[in-house]
Enzyme design. Sequence first.
Site, PDB file in Angstrom:
ATOM      1  N   ARG A 128       0.807  -1.229   0.000  1.00 48.16           N
ATOM      2  CA  ARG A 128       0.000   0.000   0.000  1.00 48.16           C
ATOM      3  C   ARG A 128       0.840   1.280   0.000  1.00 48.16           C
ATOM      4  O   ARG A 128       0.361   2.340   0.375  1.00 48.16           O
ATOM      5  CB  ARG A 128      -0.995   0.008   1.178  1.00 48.16           C
ATOM      6  CG  ARG A 128      -2.008  -1.117   1.094  1.00 48.16           C
ATOM      7  CD  ARG A 128      -3.114  -0.941   2.127  1.00 48.16           C
ATOM      8  NE  ARG A 128      -4.102  -1.993   1.988  1.00 48.16           N
ATOM      9  CZ  ARG A 128      -4.044  -3.170   2.630  1.00 48.16           C
ATOM     10  NH1 ARG A 128      -3.035  -3.413   3.448  1.00 48.16           N
ATOM     11  NH2 ARG A 128      -4.990  -4.065   2.454  1.00 48.16           N
ATOM     12  N   LYS A 149       2.855  11.270 -10.854  1.00 52.79           N
ATOM     13  CA  LYS A 149       1.889  10.458 -11.592  1.00 52.79           C
ATOM     14  C   LYS A 149       2.570   9.176 -12.053  1.00 52.79           C
ATOM     15  O   LYS A 149       3.575   9.221 -12.770  1.00 52.79           O
ATOM     16  CB  LYS A 149       1.337  11.231 -12.795  1.00 52.79           C
ATOM     17  CG  LYS A 149       0.316  12.282 -12.410  1.00 52.79           C
ATOM     18  CD  LYS A 149      -0.064  13.163 -13.579  1.00 52.79           C
ATOM     19  CE  LYS A 149      -0.884  12.449 -14.621  1.00 52.79           C
ATOM     20  NZ  LYS A 149      -1.393  13.391 -15.659  1.00 52.79           N
ATOM     21  N   GLU A 191       8.533  17.371 -25.036  1.00 55.28           N
ATOM     22  CA  GLU A 191       8.005  17.792 -23.741  1.00 55.28           C
ATOM     23  C   GLU A 191       8.705  19.051 -23.238  1.00 55.28           C
ATOM     24  O   GLU A 191       8.103  19.869 -22.533  1.00 55.28           O
ATOM     25  CB  GLU A 191       8.126  16.661 -22.708  1.00 55.28           C
ATOM     26  CG  GLU A 191       7.279  15.426 -23.018  1.00 55.28           C
ATOM     27  CD  GLU A 191       5.832  15.557 -22.565  1.00 55.28           C
ATOM     28  OE1 GLU A 191       5.395  16.673 -22.224  1.00 55.28           O
ATOM     29  OE2 GLU A 191       5.128  14.537 -22.571  1.00 55.28           O
ATOM     30  N   LYS A 233       7.108  22.490 -14.758  1.00 55.13           N
ATOM     31  CA  LYS A 233       6.370  21.330 -14.257  1.00 55.13           C
ATOM     32  C   LYS A 233       6.218  21.405 -12.734  1.00 55.13           C
ATOM     33  O   LYS A 233       5.127  21.172 -12.179  1.00 55.13           O
ATOM     34  CB  LYS A 233       7.107  20.048 -14.652  1.00 55.13           C
ATOM     35  CG  LYS A 233       6.460  18.734 -14.178  1.00 55.13           C
ATOM     36  CD  LYS A 233       5.215  18.403 -14.958  1.00 55.13           C
ATOM     37  CE  LYS A 233       4.591  17.082 -14.531  1.00 55.13           C
ATOM     38  NZ  LYS A 233       5.189  15.905 -15.159  1.00 55.13           N
ATOM     39  N   GLU A 243      -4.315  16.998 -10.177  1.00 55.77           N
ATOM     40  CA  GLU A 243      -4.993  17.281 -11.437  1.00 55.77           C
ATOM     41  C   GLU A 243      -6.463  17.624 -11.242  1.00 55.77           C
ATOM     42  O   GLU A 243      -7.341  17.121 -11.941  1.00 55.77           O
ATOM     43  CB  GLU A 243      -4.840  16.087 -12.400  1.00 55.77           C
ATOM     44  CG  GLU A 243      -4.792  16.508 -13.849  1.00 55.77           C
ATOM     45  CD  GLU A 243      -4.315  15.395 -14.778  1.00 55.77           C
ATOM     46  OE1 GLU A 243      -4.829  14.270 -14.684  1.00 55.77           O
ATOM     47  OE2 GLU A 243      -3.422  15.665 -15.586  1.00 55.77           O
ATOM     48  N   ARG A 247      -3.428  21.623 -13.275  1.00 55.07           N
ATOM     49  CA  ARG A 247      -2.423  20.659 -13.729  1.00 55.07           C
ATOM     50  C   ARG A 247      -2.763  20.077 -15.096  1.00 55.07           C
ATOM     51  O   ARG A 247      -1.881  19.621 -15.819  1.00 55.07           O
ATOM     52  CB  ARG A 247      -2.269  19.536 -12.695  1.00 55.07           C
ATOM     53  CG  ARG A 247      -1.166  18.553 -13.056  1.00 55.07           C
ATOM     54  CD  ARG A 247      -0.770  17.665 -11.903  1.00 55.07           C
ATOM     55  NE  ARG A 247       0.179  16.653 -12.331  1.00 55.07           N
ATOM     56  CZ  ARG A 247       0.876  15.891 -11.510  1.00 55.07           C
ATOM     57  NH1 ARG A 247       0.736  16.029 -10.215  1.00 55.07           N
ATOM     58  NH2 ARG A 247       1.712  15.000 -11.971  1.00 55.07           N
ATOM     59  N   ASN A 251      -1.258  18.595 -20.113  1.00 55.61           N
ATOM     60  CA  ASN A 251      -1.710  17.607 -21.102  1.00 55.61           C
ATOM     61  C   ASN A 251      -1.812  18.174 -22.511  1.00 55.61           C
ATOM     62  O   ASN A 251      -2.415  17.548 -23.383  1.00 55.61           O
ATOM     63  CB  ASN A 251      -3.069  17.023 -20.687  1.00 55.61           C
ATOM     64  CG  ASN A 251      -2.967  16.169 -19.442  1.00 55.61           C
ATOM     65  OD1 ASN A 251      -2.005  15.429 -19.268  1.00 55.61           O
ATOM     66  ND2 ASN A 251      -3.945  16.298 -18.558  1.00 55.61           N
ATOM     67  N   HIS A 254      -1.746  15.837 -25.479  1.00 54.41           N
ATOM     68  CA  HIS A 254      -1.804  14.462 -25.007  1.00 54.41           C
ATOM     69  C   HIS A 254      -3.114  13.744 -25.340  1.00 54.41           C
ATOM     70  O   HIS A 254      -3.137  12.521 -25.398  1.00 54.41           O
ATOM     71  CB  HIS A 254      -1.554  14.407 -23.494  1.00 54.41           C
ATOM     72  CG  HIS A 254      -0.115  14.601 -23.127  1.00 54.41           C
ATOM     73  ND1 HIS A 254       0.594  15.733 -23.484  1.00 54.41           N
ATOM     74  CD2 HIS A 254       0.761  13.813 -22.451  1.00 54.41           C
ATOM     75  CE1 HIS A 254       1.840  15.622 -23.031  1.00 54.41           C
ATOM     76  NE2 HIS A 254       1.963  14.473 -22.401  1.00 54.41           N
ATOM     77  N   HIS A 258      -1.987  10.509 -26.935  1.00 55.18           N
ATOM     78  CA  HIS A 258      -2.198   9.205 -26.304  1.00 55.18           C
ATOM     79  C   HIS A 258      -3.012   8.283 -27.204  1.00 55.18           C
ATOM     80  O   HIS A 258      -2.767   7.073 -27.256  1.00 55.18           O
ATOM     81  CB  HIS A 258      -2.912   9.370 -24.958  1.00 55.18           C
ATOM     82  CG  HIS A 258      -2.002   9.781 -23.843  1.00 55.18           C
ATOM     83  ND1 HIS A 258      -2.463  10.127 -22.591  1.00 55.18           N
ATOM     84  CD2 HIS A 258      -0.652   9.900 -23.775  1.00 55.18           C
ATOM     85  CE1 HIS A 258      -1.448  10.437 -21.808  1.00 55.18           C
ATOM     86  NE2 HIS A 258      -0.339  10.312 -22.516  1.00 55.18           N
ATOM     87  N   HIS A 271       6.552   8.417 -27.573  1.00 56.57           N
ATOM     88  CA  HIS A 271       5.642   9.308 -26.860  1.00 56.57           C
ATOM     89  C   HIS A 271       5.802  10.747 -27.343  1.00 56.57           C
ATOM     90  O   HIS A 271       4.825  11.435 -27.647  1.00 56.57           O
ATOM     91  CB  HIS A 271       5.900   9.233 -25.355  1.00 56.57           C
ATOM     92  CG  HIS A 271       5.060  10.160 -24.547  1.00 56.57           C
ATOM     93  ND1 HIS A 271       3.694   9.988 -24.389  1.00 56.57           N
ATOM     94  CD2 HIS A 271       5.379  11.290 -23.853  1.00 56.57           C
ATOM     95  CE1 HIS A 271       3.210  10.969 -23.630  1.00 56.57           C
ATOM     96  NE2 HIS A 271       4.212  11.773 -23.296  1.00 56.57           N
TER      97      HIS A 271
END
Length: 372
Positions: A128, A149, A191, A233, A243, A247, A251, A254, A258, A271
């Site tokens: 956990r 993330k 990026e 960032k 997010e 935030r 993206n 993206h 994606h 990517h």
Amino acid sequence: MSGNPSRELTVELGERSYPIYIGEGLLAGFGRTAEKHGLPKKSPILVVTDEKIAPLYLERVVASLREAGYEAASHVIESGEQAKRLEVLGDVVTTALQAGLDRDSTIVALGGGVVGDLAGFAAASYMRGVRFVQAPTTILAHDSSVGGKVAVNHPLAKNIIGAFHQPEFVLYDTETLRSLPAREVRSGLAEVAKHGLIKDRAFAAWCDANAEKLLALDPESLAYALYVGCGVKAWVVSQDEREGGLRAILNLGHTIGHALEAVAGYGELTHGEAISIGMCGSARLAEKLGVAKEPVYEPTRKLLANLGLPVALPAHFDTDAIMEAMMHDKKFRGGQMVFVLPQEIGAVDIVKGIASTLVRDVVESLKQGESE
């Protein structure tokens, strides 16, 4: 890259704040940095890396940890986006159990964004949640290693199984960038450019003017670009860790990007290449919707092309498949398409409720790389 002073940034998250160290030769002192940050020595550390990075830097990190009095184990995964799947995660957990990792242990991600995402999710879910350190070795990972993330992919959607799990620190040894193939350099610069496009107009212009130096891995130019990119960032993450709103500006490109990765099977496009095409699409969409207060497509296209990135969609990509993949994206909510769109170079807005027919038209137009 010798002679470059190391730089330090802080991601401000209250009691979970952590530093980003950027400089040459930092991996050799990894154990000392672990000590400085109080990583417990009574519990084993697991270093996760991939088959390309392992022969280059794994022994350096493990030796540094052992010199500092840590018990260190390692796990090597296959390289590439296809490694971000649940079976590989299971293999990492098996190694963690065999190495005796407990709740006071640390998992170190030594590699690019794939290693960071996978090892980070292992750290977030093992018992956990255990400590986590990012040691990025690619330009692309200057983005993914900051912000917590972490995730693995599902065949239908990228990063859909994941968590927010902040690292103890990020150690960015710029010496590792020398070993990058040219395609990976270009991919990472997508990026870097993104951070200028969303938040720093002057930095976007600087990237355009210094594209040749960046592609040639000029030490001073690269160190500056990584410092500014990580700074953007870090600022965004400190304002919105999970997010909830702001935030999402990270993206840019993206949503389409994606989808392209998913349709390509996480192989044909890197990517950064997919995000580059996606940022061109967002700029086209911003102009069509009237969100843009100035021309944004042509400056975006020029910047990315100068960095050696693709700005048009390969003609064989199926538009229906791309649209279907976008419907599985986390940013698709309540039947509405949500996009980050440029208002101008250096400023973006989050726009909801965009008609899918308009998005489809933009995707089609990207196949020709049309200019207005």
